[in-house]
Motif scaffolding. Structure first.
Motif, mmCIF file in Angstrom:
data_model
loop_
_atom_site.group_PDB
_atom_site.id
_atom_site.type_symbol
_atom_site.label_atom_id
_atom_site.label_comp_id
_atom_site.label_asym_id
_atom_site.label_seq_id
_atom_site.Cartn_x
_atom_site.Cartn_y
_atom_site.Cartn_z
ATOM 1 N N GLU A 283 0.820 -1.230 0.000
ATOM 2 C CA GLU A 283 0.000 0.000 0.000
ATOM 3 C C GLU A 283 0.845 1.267 0.000
ATOM 4 O O GLU A 283 0.497 2.261 -0.623
ATOM 5 N N LEU A 291 4.807 -0.945 -7.535
ATOM 6 C CA LEU A 291 3.494 -0.610 -8.083
ATOM 7 C C LEU A 291 3.081 -1.576 -9.184
ATOM 8 O O LEU A 291 1.907 -1.948 -9.292
ATOM 9 N N ARG A 294 2.061 -4.704 -7.467
ATOM 10 C CA ARG A 294 0.742 -4.517 -6.866
ATOM 11 C C ARG A 294 -0.357 -4.607 -7.930
ATOM 12 O O ARG A 294 -1.395 -5.240 -7.708
ATOM 13 N N GLY A 295 -0.121 -3.991 -9.079
ATOM 14 C CA GLY A 295 -1.106 -4.058 -10.149
ATOM 15 C C GLY A 295 -1.345 -5.481 -10.634
ATOM 16 O O GLY A 295 -2.484 -5.892 -10.878
ATOM 17 N N GLU A 298 -3.462 -7.236 -8.104
ATOM 18 C CA GLU A 298 -4.850 -6.755 -8.159
ATOM 19 C C GLU A 298 -5.592 -7.360 -9.348
ATOM 20 O O GLU A 298 -6.792 -7.661 -9.254
ATOM 21 N N LYS A 317 -8.475 -0.770 -9.733
ATOM 22 C CA LYS A 317 -7.332 -0.536 -8.845
ATOM 23 C C LYS A 317 -6.021 -0.890 -9.546
ATOM 24 O O LYS A 317 -5.007 -0.195 -9.381
ATOM 25 N N SER A 321 -2.712 1.504 -10.213
ATOM 26 C CA SER A 321 -1.343 1.147 -9.829
ATOM 27 C C SER A 321 -0.412 1.238 -11.029
ATOM 28 O O SER A 321 0.700 1.777 -10.938
ATOM 29 N N ARG A 324 0.343 4.878 -11.949
ATOM 30 C CA ARG A 324 1.353 5.482 -11.075
ATOM 31 C C ARG A 324 2.748 4.994 -11.431
ATOM 32 O O ARG A 324 3.705 5.770 -11.444
#
Length: 353
Positions: A283, A291, A294-295, A298, A317, A321, A324
């Motif tokens: 997070e 990132l 994380r993507g 997700e 979401k 990610s 970013r």
């Protein structure tokens, strides 16, 4: 799936964990393309030790260091020449030493010798040659360990761990001996650079666990080892992006083991719990790699949803990610394509309403 309107068009789900792992397993990587047949190649003459008053083991270490630098710079042919030269000269020094009946060679010699053999094993595309190099590397590194007595250096333990991991992968066997060497290496790491070295080791074992070269039980043990090391380091370095990424990867790999060959999840609740924790760990990540990871996670959480709305929320979401990460640098093409496909389908859905 439950809760979906069968008459409504279904959004195509992107590549998930199992598909990603299968794709990765087909990739062939090598430190060099040239097959290593023996040590008699004429190019070894270019790295013969001078044999004057200089310390020959210092020279030998310099040659090996240059080989590693060449590998890092993508100069595969030069690296292979230097590695062959290192092994050739190590063999010559050992024979000369035995012939003259001199005192014992220092442990560093056997570490260099074994490490060069391991690097040749990694570079070789011939399975038989690779196996021979690995066994020879293990023998020389064990000699280094034995000659160091109670004060075995961390680099020797790590070299032994790498060789034992590769031997396990070649034979699709257990990793018990390798994990023991890894534990010894962690204990021997200096306080100043422990975190960096532990993370490097964790990255190594997670990559092997993700390669599909090991039995499931062996991969699971490596994942557990990497996860435990990341959790331990996060207790003292809670804001470490590297630690967060290692832990998230371990959780992700543990979840991926729950997907069978038919893309079915054995326990959806545990699967979702593992991936949700991975997202929570990331997070606060501010790195591009974090990132992107994380993507990806997700996306896979979205793939696991039964409800179309829940699925789209996770995909949204993931897009955020990736966006970013894209702001920080270049985004891998498959994720650029995912963003385009998702946003185009969303626009199409809105126009149909």
């Amino acid at each position: 799936m439950a809760g979906e309107d069968s008459s409504a068009p279904k959004r195509k789900r992107p590549m998930g964990l199992k598909a990603r792992s299968s794709k990765k397993a087909n990739a062939v990587t090598s430190a060099g393309a040239q097959e290593v047949a023996d040590f008699a190649d004429e190019t070894t003459a270019t790295v013969m030790l001078r044999g004057d008053d200089t310390n020959e083991i210092d020279e030998l270490e310099g040659i090996f260091t240059s080989a590693l630098e060449a590998l890092g710079e993508g100069e595969d042919e030069r690296a292979l020449t230097l590695l062959r030269g290192t092994v050739h000269e190590s063999d010559r020094l050992l024979r000369l030493h035995d012939t003259n009946g001199e005192g014992e060679l220092e442990p560093r010699f056997y570490y260099i010798y074994g490490s060069a053999l391991f690097s040749l094993a990694e570079a070789s595309q011939d399975i038989k040659d690779r196996g021979v190099y690995l066994e020879l590397a293990l023998h020389r590194l064990e000699q280094a360990r034995e000659k160091m007595g109670d004060g075995v250096e961390a680099r020797v333990w790590m070299a032994l761990a790498k060789v034992k991991l590769e031997i396990a992968a070649e034979a699709a066997s257990d990793v018990d001996a390798a994990v023991q060497a890894l534990d010894q290496a962690v204990q021997a790491f200096g306080a100043n650079d422990e975190a960096a070295q532990v993370l490097e080791a964790a990255d190594l074992v997670l990559s092997l666990a993700d390669s599909q070269r090991l039995p499931v039980c062996a991969s699971s043990r490596l994942i557990a080892w990497g996860m435990a090391q990341a959790r331990r380091l996060l207790q003292t370095q809670p804001d470490s992006d590297e630690c967060q990424c290692i832990l998230a990867r371990a959780l992700w790999l543990q979840a991926s083991a729950m997907i069978n060959d038919d893309d079915e999840i054995s326990d959806t609740l545990v699967f979702a719990k593992l991936l949700t924790e991975a997202v929570e760990v990331l997070e606060k990540t501010e790195s591009s790699d974090g990132l992107v990871l994380r993507g990806e996670i997700e996306i896979n959480l979205g793939n696991a949803q039964d409800e179309e709305l829940d699925m789209e929320q996770w995909y949204t979401k993931a897009v955020a990610s990736f966006r970013r990460a894209q702001e920080m640098g270049e985004l891998p093409e498959q994720f650029v394509q995912f963003i385009d496909d998702f946003e185009n389908e969303s626009d199409s859905d809105e126009s149909d309403e």
